[in-house]
Design a protein around this motif. Structure first.
Motif, PDB file in Angstrom:
ATOM      1  N   THR A 194      -4.760 -11.559  -2.181  1.00 34.40           N
ATOM      2  CA  THR A 194      -4.313 -10.867  -0.973  1.00 34.40           C
ATOM      3  C   THR A 194      -5.060 -11.381   0.252  1.00 34.40           C
ATOM      4  OG1 THR A 194      -4.003  -8.688   0.049  1.00 34.40           O
ATOM      5  CG2 THR A 194      -5.992  -9.003  -1.270  1.00 34.40           C
ATOM      6  N   ILE A 244      -5.668  -3.685   0.932  1.00 40.73           N
ATOM      7  CA  ILE A 244      -5.049  -3.931  -0.369  1.00 40.73           C
ATOM      8  C   ILE A 244      -6.122  -4.262  -1.402  1.00 40.73           C
ATOM      9  CG2 ILE A 244      -3.566  -5.539  -1.642  1.00 40.73           C
ATOM     10  CD1 ILE A 244      -1.771  -5.674   0.821  1.00 40.73           C
ATOM     11  N   LEU A 284       0.821  -1.217   0.000  1.00 46.63           N
ATOM     12  CA  LEU A 284       0.000   0.000   0.000  1.00 46.63           C
ATOM     13  C   LEU A 284       0.852   1.262   0.000  1.00 46.63           C
ATOM     14  CD1 LEU A 284      -2.804  -1.008   2.523  1.00 46.63           C
ATOM     15  CD2 LEU A 284      -3.052  -0.655   0.050  1.00 46.63           C
TER      16      LEU A 284
END
Length: 420
Positions: free
Chosen positions: A60, A65, A31
């Protein structure tokens, strides 16, 4: 070895981006923003822009995310091409392999969509400057040229040494004889694996369960763009290089529905004059007022959003004839609520700021913009940076990005930009 795969006429090419939440070297690494864009979003954008890629899967274990990946697809009008796969804990730890994540994502995608992929790509978030040409290159090598696997590589001319003293009581050259110092042009061309993009024939990948098997095609990329983010120093280098390597233009009117402005340090030079009665006085720039008026005439939604409670903020907004929210503690929450109330997609908001209290809004807005005098951390997180400091016409400069230098809506290509 010659190619062994048989190209298909209209292959399905699935780009898989592994992006787990845990990272010891750089916390929340996927991120982290480079050029004002989260690393996972940069990877999604590159994959979506590649002509050979059919769909993109982000695997993920982290909800934030997943949200960033989804937003990247939404911003490009490609929502239906970006798919999210929940990565199981068993393959989300430090010792988990990328191959395990890709195989799981491949199976999940095919089960969800009842279709079979022909070629699967592994695209790494940690290579922030991967290009669509890189991705198309590895994809086409397998999908169209018959290679079994493909990898991005860069020309490398360095002399590699290894310390063998523990075994051989000496150091030695790995790719050269240390007794001979040949000229660069007389040496064989070495190629460095970049770590950015890989492609595999799906059937062979399922059999071998490794990214290299059969004939591996080498797709050469620009060595200047080779950077893998593994520690904070790598991240700092990437942010410094982004203005030089990112192709992103400055925003245009077609990119933006709303402009939201911080006040102190953005519309002022961040100084405050206090008279003998304790009243605060700030200086603003007439050019900024001209730019804001032009943006208002162009039909953009405008807002001044400030933590400052001084009545001068409201007075300035009243003079500019635009709404204001000031004395706000959580500017990001106020910005999100304002967007919801006005039906504005955050990714189509240009937010202008200068200090760390603007960073939460930077994470929300599609076009975070820093003025030239902004704090270093704000400049690093921005997608674009003005050449003009706050309080000296920075807002007028931004208006010219959107409407052209005459502020009439007749656009021309900016020549004084610093883009990120």
């Amino acid at each position: 070895m010659t190619p062994t795969s048989t190209p298909k006429p209209n292959p399905t090419v699935l780009a898989v981006i592994p992006a787990r939440g845990g990272s010891k070297g750089v916390p929340a690494k996927n991120l982290a923003q480079v050029g004002g864009i989260p690393l996972v979003a940069r990877a999604v954008r590159a994959c979506l822009s590649a002509r050979e890629v059919t769909d993109v899967v982000v695997t993920t274990d982290d909800a934030a995310i997943a949200d960033a990946a989804r937003a990247a697809g939404d911003a490009l009008g490609a929502t239906e091409r970006v798919h999210l796969v929940q990565r199981p804990p068993a393959i989300a730890g430090d010792t988990a392999t990328s191959e395990a994540a890709v195989l799981h994502a491949l199976d999940a995608y095919e089960a969800m969509h009842e279709r079979t992929a022909d070629v699967v790509l592994l695209v790494q978030c940690t290579s922030p400057f991967v290009t669509r040409e890189d991705i198309d290159g590895v994809a086409a090598a397998v999908a169209r040229d018959g290679a079994d696997t493909a990898v991005t590589v860069a020309p490398f001319h360095g002399f590699i040494w290894r310390d063998g003293s523990a075994v051989e009581d000496d150091t030695y050259g790995v790719n050269h004889d240390k007794a001979v110092r040949p000229r660069r042009q007389d040496r064989p061309q070495d190629l460095l694996e970049t770590g950015a993009a890989y492609a595999m024939d799906v059937e062979g990948f399922r059999t071998h369960r490794h990214r290299f098997f059969g004939h591996t095609a080498l797709v050469t990329t620009d060595p200047a763009r080779v950077l893998e983010i593994d520690d904070p120093h790598d991240l700092a280098r990437a942010r410094a290089l982004a203005p030089l390597l990112d192709p992103s233009p400055l925003p245009t009117r077609e990119d933006i529905d709303a402009v939201v402005l911080d006040f102190d340090g953005t519309q002022t030079d961040d100084r405050v004059l206090i008279d003998s009665d304790g009243r605060e006085i700030v200086a603003v720039h007439r050019g900024d007022g001209l730019g804001i008026a032009a943006l208002r005439r162009a039909g953009l939604d405008l807002l001044i959003l400030s933590t400052e409670q001084n009545p001068v903020v409201a007075a300035r907004a009243n003079k500019l004839k635009i709404p204001v929210l000031h004395g706000i503690d959580r500017k990001d929450l106020a910005l999100k609520q304002w967007c919801d109330e006005h039906g504005i997609a955050p990714e189509r908001v240009l937010y202008v700021g200068n200090d760390v209290n603007d960073l939460p809004c930077f994470a929300l807005a599609g076009w975070p913009v820093a003025v030239a005098s902004a704090h270093d951390s704000v400049r690093a997180a921005a997608r674009a940076v003005t050449t003009t400091p706050g309080g000296f016409g920075a807002i007028r400069e931004i208006a010219a990005w959107l409407l052209g230098p005459t502020l009439t809506g007749h656009l021309s290509t900016p020549t004084n930009s610093t883009t990120k």
